[in-house]
Scaffold this active site. Structure first.
Site, mmCIF file in Angstrom:
data_model
loop_
_atom_site.group_PDB
_atom_site.id
_atom_site.type_symbol
_atom_site.label_atom_id
_atom_site.label_comp_id
_atom_site.label_asym_id
_atom_site.label_seq_id
_atom_site.Cartn_x
_atom_site.Cartn_y
_atom_site.Cartn_z
ATOM 1 N N ALA A 67 -3.809 7.618 -4.928
ATOM 2 C CA ALA A 67 -2.419 7.185 -5.092
ATOM 3 C C ALA A 67 -2.471 5.702 -5.489
ATOM 4 O O ALA A 67 -2.502 4.813 -4.649
ATOM 5 C CB ALA A 67 -1.658 7.365 -3.792
ATOM 6 N N GLY A 72 0.834 -1.207 0.000
ATOM 7 C CA GLY A 72 0.000 0.000 0.000
ATOM 8 C C GLY A 72 0.858 1.242 0.000
ATOM 9 O O GLY A 72 2.062 1.172 -0.285
ATOM 10 N N ASN A 73 0.272 2.370 0.293
ATOM 11 C CA ASN A 73 1.057 3.598 0.415
ATOM 12 C C ASN A 73 0.416 4.504 1.456
ATOM 13 O O ASN A 73 -0.633 4.171 2.013
ATOM 14 C CB ASN A 73 1.195 4.285 -0.938
ATOM 15 C CG ASN A 73 -0.150 4.681 -1.497
ATOM 16 O OD1 ASN A 73 -0.839 5.527 -0.947
ATOM 17 N ND2 ASN A 73 -0.552 4.032 -2.596
ATOM 18 N N ARG A 74 1.016 5.648 1.707
ATOM 19 C CA ARG A 74 0.611 6.462 2.847
ATOM 20 C C ARG A 74 -0.499 7.458 2.538
ATOM 21 O O ARG A 74 -0.782 8.329 3.347
ATOM 22 C CB ARG A 74 1.835 7.195 3.396
ATOM 23 C CG ARG A 74 2.823 6.245 4.058
ATOM 24 C CD ARG A 74 4.118 6.947 4.398
ATOM 25 N NE ARG A 74 3.889 8.194 5.130
ATOM 26 C CZ ARG A 74 4.731 9.218 5.147
ATOM 27 N NH1 ARG A 74 5.840 9.160 4.467
ATOM 28 N NH2 ARG A 74 4.451 10.289 5.841
ATOM 29 N N SER A 75 -1.136 7.352 1.396
ATOM 30 C CA SER A 75 -2.204 8.296 1.090
ATOM 31 C C SER A 75 -3.337 8.195 2.120
ATOM 32 O O SER A 75 -3.831 7.105 2.400
ATOM 33 C CB SER A 75 -2.761 8.015 -0.309
ATOM 34 O OG SER A 75 -3.938 8.752 -0.506
#
Ligand code: CTP
Length: 407
Positions: free
Chosen positions: A281, A214-217
Site C-alpha cells: 500500500a 502511513g496507512n493500515r496495511s
C-alpha cells in the site's frame, strides 16, 4: 512434525553464533534431536560448553580430537536427517561451494547427502558482494535452502541486509523442510525456476524525526504471496515496507521505508523478474518538506496544513517501462483496495497502469485480518474468489501468474 528429527547444527564463525544456542534450544523444544559441529572461529564467539549444556553432548570442534576415535564427520553425516548451518558466514558459503572440508562443519557438510538449510549472517556489503551472490546462486542450484538474511541493524553498527533470521524463523523453516522429507507437504513446484518480486506492507513518509504519514496495511497479503511462491519453488525477493512480520523462510527480504525507496528497490528487477506483484500500500503523497527537528504546535494555532507532493506510481512506472520495451515480461500484478466499486476500479487501474492483472478488494476486509475476498481482473477474465484466507488467495493469484507465464 513426525520423524525424521535428528539434525546437525553447524555453527559458523560470526557474531550471530550466540543465536545458534537459542536455535539449538528452540529445536530441542520442538522435539528435534540436536548435535552440534563448530568451526574453530565460531568457538571464539560462543563457548562449546554452552552447547554441551543445552544438548547434553559436547559439540564437535576439532576433527583431530582423539576422543572421537574415528571419522567424526562421517559419523555425524550418517546420523543426521538434515543439517542447519547457522550462522553461515560469507567464508563458509564459499567453502561449501568449493567443497572444502578442513573443519568439523565443512567436512560434515561435504559428507552429507541430505537436506541442508543455511541461515546466512554477515555485513550487508559482504552479502551484496558479487562473489557471495554467485555462491548463493550455486548453492541454491545444488539444492541448498536458505532462510534469511533479513534487513536490520548489524553488529558493526551499520544497518542492512545481512542479519541472521531469528531462531524461531529458522526452526519454522527447518520444520517445513523436514515435513517435506516426511512427504507431508504436497506443494507442486510449479513455479520452480521463476523469479518473483513481491512488495508488501505500507510505506512511511516522514514528516519530522518522530512522525510519518502511513496507512493500515499489515503486510500479511504480500508476505503470504512471498511464502506461497517460495513453497511453490520460485525464487522470491520480498520488498517490504515497515511491518511486524517475520521474514518468510527461504525468501530474500529487502526492507524499505518510503515509496521512493521502494521504487528504487523494485526498479532493477524489471529486467530480470518473471513477475512483479505490487501488494504494498504505497503512499501516493509525501510531505513536501521533512523537518529535521520535531515540529512544535504553536499557541493560538488550531488548524495547520501540511504540503504534500506526489510520490511516483511505482506500478504505473513499471507498466509504462514494460510497454516502451515492447515485451510482455515481467508479468505485472497490482492490487486495488477500494471502499466502493471494487471491480470498476480494478478494471480502470489495470488499463491505466498497463498491467496484466489487478486484484480488487474491499478496504473493509483487506487490511489487518487473516482473510480476504477479492476479484481477479485480467484482460480476459474476472474471477470473484469468495472469502478465503490470505494464503489461499495468494495461491489463487499465483495460479493466475503461473497460467500467464506458461501461456
Ligand atoms: N501503487 C504503486 N505506487 C503508488 C501507488 C500505488 O505502485 N504510488 C500500486 C499499489 O501497490 C497497487 C496499485 O498500484 O498494486 C494500486 O494502488 P492504489 O493505491 O489502489 O492505486 P492508486 O493508483 O493510488 O489509485 P487511487 O489513488 O485512485 O485509488
Amino acid at each position: 512434525m513426525t520423524s525424521p528429527r535428528k539434525i546437525v547444527l553447524a555453527v559458523g564463525g560470526g557474531i550471530a553464533a550466540y543465536k545458534a544456542a537459542l536455535l539449538a534450544r528452540e529445536c530441542l523444544r520442538r522435539g528435534v534431536e540436536v548435535r552440534v559441529a563448530m568451526t574453530p572461529a565460531s568457538t571464539r564467539f560462543v563457548g562449546p560448553v554452552t552447547f554441551t549444556g543445552l544438548t547434553g553432548r559436547p559439540p564437535v570442534v576439532d576433527l583431530w580430537d582423539p576422543g572421537h576415535g574415528g571419522e567424526v564427520h562421517v559419523e555425524l553425516a550418517d546420523w543426521a536427517d538434515a543439517i542447519v548451518v547457522a550462522p553461515a558466514t560469507a567464508s563458509l558459503l564459499a567453502k561449501m561451494v568449493a567443497g572444502l572440508a578442513d573443519d568439523p562443519v565443512t567436512a560434515t557438510l561435504l559428507c552429507f547427502g541430505g537436506p541442508r538449510l543455511v541461515a546466512p549472517a554477515m555485513h550487508h556489503r559482504m552479502w551484496a558482494n558479487d562473489a557471495t551472490q554467485r555462491n548463493v546462486e550455486q548453492l541454491r542450484r545444488d539444492g541448498v535452502r536458505f532462510v534469511g538474511p533479513t534487513d536490520g541493524p548489524l553488529a558493526s553498527g551499520a544497518s542492512g541486509l545481512g542479519r541472521m533470521a531469528e531462531p524461531d524463523v529458522i526452526a519454522d523453516a527447518l520444520e517445513r523442510m523436514l515435513d517435506e522429507l516426511d512427504g507431508g507437504a504436497d506443494d507442486a513446484a510449479d513455479l520452480r525456476g521463476r523469479t518473483l518480486v513481491v512488495t508488501a506492507g505500507p510505506t512511511h513518509e516522514p514528516l519530522d524525526p518522530v512522525r510519518f504519514l502511513g496507512n493500515r496495511s499489515s503486510g500479511k497479503m504480500g508476505y503470504a504471496l512471498a511464502e506461497r511462491a517460495q513453497r511453490r519453488g520460485a525464487r522470491v525477493v520480498l520488498v517490504s515496507g515497515p511491518v511486524a512480520l517475520p521474514a518468510p523462510a527461504g525468501v530474500t527480504v529487502h526492507g524499505v521505508t518510503t515509496a521512493l525507496e521502494m521504487e528504487a528497490a523494485v526498479a532493477p528487477h524489471l529486467a530480470t523478474a518473471d513477475a512483479i506483484i505490487m501488494a504494498a500500500a504505497v503512499a501516493d503523497f509525501r510531505p513536501a518538506e521533512v523537518s529535521s527537528s520535531k515540529l512544535k504546535k504553536q499557541a493560538g494555532v488550531d488548524v495547520t496544513t501540511v504540503a504534500l507532493v506526489r510520490n511516483p506510481d511505482i506500478l504505473g512506472g513499471l507498466g509504462q517501462a514494460r510497454a516502451a520495451s515492447g515485451t510482455r515480461r515481467p508479468m505485472l500484478v497490482g492490487f486495488a483496495v477500494e471502499t466502493e466499486d471494487v471491480v470498476g476500479e480494478a478494471r480502470r487501474k489495470r488499463i491505466s497502469k498497463q498491467v496484466d492483472l489487478v486484484v480488487g478488494n474491499h478496504a473493509g476486509v483487506a487490511f489487518e485480518g487473516d482473510e480476504n475476498e477479492a476479484v481477479l481482473v485480467s484482460a480476459t477474465r474476472e474471477d470473484a474468489t469468495g472469502r478465503l484466507s490470505k494464503h489461499a488467495l495468494a495461491d489463487r493469484i499465483l495460479d493466475a501468474v503461473r497460467a500467464q507465464l506458461e501461456g
